[in-house]
Design a protein around this motif. Structure first.
Motif, PDB file in Angstrom:
ATOM      1  N   ASP A   1      36.373 -31.893   1.789  1.00 13.64           N
ATOM      2  CA  ASP A   1      36.238 -32.860   0.700  1.00 13.64           C
ATOM      3  C   ASP A   1      35.262 -32.341  -0.356  1.00 13.64           C
ATOM      4  OD1 ASP A   1      35.517 -35.201  -0.857  1.00 13.64           O
ATOM      5  OD2 ASP A   1      36.265 -36.431   0.790  1.00 13.64           O
ATOM      6  N   LYS A   2      35.667 -32.383  -1.609  1.00 14.25           N
ATOM      7  CA  LYS A   2      34.850 -31.884  -2.727  1.00 14.25           C
ATOM      8  C   LYS A   2      33.617 -32.748  -2.996  1.00 14.25           C
ATOM      9  CE  LYS A   2      37.593 -28.492  -3.696  1.00 14.25           C
ATOM     10  NZ  LYS A   2      37.307 -27.239  -3.050  1.00 14.25           N
ATOM     11  N   ARG A   3      33.503 -33.895  -2.329  1.00 17.82           N
ATOM     12  CA  ARG A   3      32.308 -34.720  -2.490  1.00 17.82           C
ATOM     13  C   ARG A   3      31.106 -34.105  -1.789  1.00 17.82           C
ATOM     14  NH1 ARG A   3      33.635 -40.179   0.212  1.00 17.82           N
ATOM     15  NH2 ARG A   3      34.687 -38.735   1.627  1.00 17.82           N
ATOM     16  N   PHE A   4      31.346 -33.101  -0.925  1.00 20.20           N
ATOM     17  CA  PHE A   4      30.289 -32.534  -0.096  1.00 20.20           C
ATOM     18  C   PHE A   4      30.188 -31.038  -0.279  1.00 20.20           C
ATOM     19  CE2 PHE A   4      32.279 -36.155   1.953  1.00 20.20           C
ATOM     20  CZ  PHE A   4      31.199 -37.027   1.995  1.00 20.20           C
ATOM     21  N   SER A   5      28.989 -30.521  -0.109  1.00 23.41           N
ATOM     22  CA  SER A   5      28.757 -29.084  -0.187  1.00 23.41           C
ATOM     23  C   SER A   5      27.951 -28.641   1.030  1.00 23.41           C
ATOM     24  CB  SER A   5      27.989 -28.741  -1.465  1.00 23.41           C
ATOM     25  OG  SER A   5      27.732 -27.352  -1.515  1.00 23.41           O
ATOM     26  N   SER A   6      28.424 -27.606   1.681  1.00 20.53           N
ATOM     27  CA  SER A   6      27.721 -27.040   2.819  1.00 20.53           C
ATOM     28  C   SER A   6      26.456 -26.344   2.325  1.00 20.53           C
ATOM     29  CB  SER A   6      28.637 -26.032   3.515  1.00 20.53           C
ATOM     30  OG  SER A   6      27.933 -25.371   4.542  1.00 20.53           O
ATOM     31  N   VAL A   7      25.361 -26.535   3.043  1.00 22.87           N
ATOM     32  CA  VAL A   7      24.104 -25.848   2.735  1.00 22.87           C
ATOM     33  C   VAL A   7      23.617 -25.144   4.000  1.00 22.87           C
ATOM     34  CG1 VAL A   7      23.430 -27.316   0.792  1.00 22.87           C
ATOM     35  CG2 VAL A   7      22.773 -27.973   3.111  1.00 22.87           C
ATOM     36  N   GLN A   8      22.807 -24.132   3.817  1.00 24.37           N
ATOM     37  CA  GLN A   8      22.367 -23.300   4.944  1.00 24.37           C
ATOM     38  C   GLN A   8      21.199 -23.893   5.719  1.00 24.37           C
ATOM     39  OE1 GLN A   8      24.126 -20.559   5.943  1.00 24.37           O
ATOM     40  NE2 GLN A   8      25.507 -21.371   4.398  1.00 24.37           N
ATOM     41  N   GLU A   9      20.406 -24.731   5.074  1.00 22.13           N
ATOM     42  CA  GLU A   9      19.232 -25.304   5.721  1.00 22.13           C
ATOM     43  C   GLU A   9      19.234 -26.815   5.566  1.00 22.13           C
ATOM     44  OE1 GLU A   9      15.593 -23.596   4.337  1.00 22.13           O
ATOM     45  OE2 GLU A   9      16.328 -21.555   4.569  1.00 22.13           O
ATOM     46  N   ALA A  10      18.665 -27.463   6.552  1.00 22.63           N
ATOM     47  CA  ALA A  10      18.546 -28.912   6.492  1.00 22.63           C
ATOM     48  C   ALA A  10      17.517 -29.309   5.452  1.00 22.63           C
ATOM     49  CB  ALA A  10      18.146 -29.455   7.854  1.00 22.63           C
TER      50      ALA A  10
ATOM     51  N   LYS B   1      21.472 -24.919  20.995  1.00 28.20           N
ATOM     52  CA  LYS B   1      21.021 -24.067  22.112  1.00 28.20           C
ATOM     53  C   LYS B   1      21.482 -24.620  23.457  1.00 28.20           C
ATOM     54  CE  LYS B   1      17.041 -22.289  19.630  1.00 28.20           C
ATOM     55  NZ  LYS B   1      15.595 -22.378  19.445  1.00 28.20           N
ATOM     56  N   GLY B   2      21.351 -25.923  23.646  1.00 23.07           N
ATOM     57  CA  GLY B   2      21.685 -26.530  24.935  1.00 23.07           C
ATOM     58  C   GLY B   2      23.174 -26.660  25.199  1.00 23.07           C
ATOM     59  N   TYR B   3      23.916 -27.191  24.228  1.00 21.77           N
ATOM     60  CA  TYR B   3      25.340 -27.455  24.424  1.00 21.77           C
ATOM     61  C   TYR B   3      26.247 -26.396  23.808  1.00 21.77           C
ATOM     62  CZ  TYR B   3      23.960 -32.284  25.639  1.00 21.77           C
ATOM     63  OH  TYR B   3      23.407 -33.398  26.199  1.00 21.77           O
ATOM     64  N   GLY B   4      25.664 -25.484  23.053  1.00 21.14           N
ATOM     65  CA  GLY B   4      26.480 -24.445  22.423  1.00 21.14           C
ATOM     66  C   GLY B   4      27.329 -24.937  21.266  1.00 21.14           C
ATOM     67  N   ILE B   5      26.956 -26.070  20.681  1.00 20.09           N
ATOM     68  CA  ILE B   5      27.703 -26.630  19.546  1.00 20.09           C
ATOM     69  C   ILE B   5      27.042 -26.165  18.255  1.00 20.09           C
ATOM     70  CG2 ILE B   5      28.532 -28.723  18.411  1.00 20.09           C
ATOM     71  CD1 ILE B   5      28.120 -30.194  21.082  1.00 20.09           C
ATOM     72  N   PRO B   6      27.792 -25.568  17.342  1.00 19.89           N
ATOM     73  CA  PRO B   6      27.177 -25.181  16.065  1.00 19.89           C
ATOM     74  C   PRO B   6      26.721 -26.415  15.293  1.00 19.89           C
ATOM     75  CG  PRO B   6      29.550 -24.827  15.997  1.00 19.89           C
ATOM     76  CD  PRO B   6      29.211 -25.248  17.395  1.00 19.89           C
ATOM     77  N   THR B   7      25.690 -26.236  14.501  1.00 17.43           N
ATOM     78  CA  THR B   7      25.159 -27.320  13.673  1.00 17.43           C
ATOM     79  C   THR B   7      25.367 -26.964  12.212  1.00 17.43           C
ATOM     80  OG1 THR B   7      23.530 -27.979  15.325  1.00 17.43           O
ATOM     81  CG2 THR B   7      23.059 -28.595  13.045  1.00 17.43           C
ATOM     82  N   TYR B   8      25.853 -27.941  11.444  1.00 18.89           N
ATOM     83  CA  TYR B   8      26.142 -27.739  10.025  1.00 18.89           C
ATOM     84  C   TYR B   8      25.393 -28.788   9.208  1.00 18.89           C
ATOM     85  CZ  TYR B   8      30.002 -25.185  12.120  1.00 18.89           C
ATOM     86  OH  TYR B   8      30.741 -24.319  12.880  1.00 18.89           O
ATOM     87  N   TYR B   9      25.128 -28.446   7.951  1.00 23.44           N
ATOM     88  CA  TYR B   9      24.420 -29.337   7.025  1.00 23.44           C
ATOM     89  C   TYR B   9      25.252 -29.494   5.762  1.00 23.44           C
ATOM     90  CZ  TYR B   9      20.773 -27.321   9.973  1.00 23.44           C
ATOM     91  OH  TYR B   9      20.047 -26.863  11.031  1.00 23.44           O
ATOM     92  N   TYR B  10      25.365 -30.734   5.289  1.00 21.44           N
ATOM     93  CA  TYR B  10      26.141 -31.013   4.076  1.00 21.44           C
ATOM     94  C   TYR B  10      25.368 -31.953   3.155  1.00 21.44           C
ATOM     95  CZ  TYR B  10      30.184 -28.871   6.177  1.00 21.44           C
ATOM     96  OH  TYR B  10      31.036 -27.947   6.733  1.00 21.44           O
ATOM     97  N   LEU B  11      25.438 -31.646   1.868  1.00 21.36           N
ATOM     98  CA  LEU B  11      24.895 -32.531   0.833  1.00 21.36           C
ATOM     99  C   LEU B  11      26.032 -33.286   0.189  1.00 21.36           C
ATOM    100  CD1 LEU B  11      22.310 -30.258  -0.992  1.00 21.36           C
ATOM    101  CD2 LEU B  11      21.836 -32.221   0.479  1.00 21.36           C
ATOM    102  N   TRP B  12      25.753 -34.541  -0.139  1.00 17.98           N
ATOM    103  CA  TRP B  12      26.709 -35.377  -0.871  1.00 17.98           C
ATOM    104  C   TRP B  12      26.493 -35.088  -2.342  1.00 17.98           C
ATOM    105  CZ3 TRP B  12      28.734 -40.150   1.697  1.00 17.98           C
ATOM    106  CH2 TRP B  12      29.727 -40.767   0.929  1.00 17.98           C
ATOM    107  N   LEU B  13      27.530 -34.627  -3.014  1.00 15.09           N
ATOM    108  CA  LEU B  13      27.403 -34.255  -4.432  1.00 15.09           C
ATOM    109  C   LEU B  13      27.571 -35.443  -5.354  1.00 15.09           C
ATOM    110  CD1 LEU B  13      29.501 -30.998  -4.312  1.00 15.09           C
ATOM    111  CD2 LEU B  13      27.062 -31.269  -4.025  1.00 15.09           C
TER     112      LEU B  13
END
Length: 163
Positions: free
Chosen positions: A87-96, A151-163
């Motif tokens: 969705d173009k309303r959101f942008s992935s960012v590298q840091e929280a 680290k515990g569950y092996g699930i990647p974590t992602y961060y998104y900003l609402w544009l």
């Protein structure tokens, strides 16, 4: 627009302050709004009834209060992640950063592990639905989230900003 800024940041990190002075801070303002609403709701039971495994629903409720629209994906962190990515309303960012959506989607880690989604507040606290009681709470910091889900569950974590 946000992707072009992101690519400039990556190529010319020193230009970040120039860009922030030159362009309106729409992204920052939405982040501040989302963080403020998420903070104000801490301690509230956002999901009426029994469902306690409802982090995606709870984040959608916060978004609807803040912006009069949900993120989408129903009650699934995996579907919410797919919406955030596409969705173009959101942008992935590298840091929280304050006001970003933090998500570790179910299905991307070890089998039978559940992911989670929340909103980053000030001081690296994270507000999310507490699965034990269904209350919107600050049970995580960024470090404790990463320790548990990535680290515990092996699930990647992602961060998104609402544009």
């Amino acid at each position: 627009f946000p992707n072009s800024i992101k690519s400039v940041y990556q190529k010319f990190p020193a230009s970040r302050s120039y860009l922030e002075r030159t362009f309106p801070s729409i992204i920052l303002e939405k982040s501040k709004i989302l963080s403020a609403v998420a903070s104000a709701l801490v301690g509230q039971k956002l999901i009426k009834g029994e469902p306690t495994l409802a982090c995606a629903y709870a984040v959608d409720i916060v978004a609807k209060i803040a912006f009069k629209q949900e993120i989408g994906g129903g009650g699934s962190t995996l579907r919410m992640y797919e919406v955030l990515r596409a969705d173009k309303r959101f942008s992935s960012v590298q840091e929280a950063t304050t006001g970003c959506i933090i998500i570790s989607p179910t299905g991307l880690g070890r089998p039978l592990t559940r992911g989670h989604v929340g909103i980053v507040l000030n001081n690296h606290l994270i507000a999310s639905n507490d699965s034990k009681n269904g209350v919107w709470s600050t049970n995580y910091t960024i470090d404790s989230w990463l320790n548990k889900y990535t680290k515990g569950y092996g699930i990647p974590t992602y961060y998104y900003l609402w544009l």
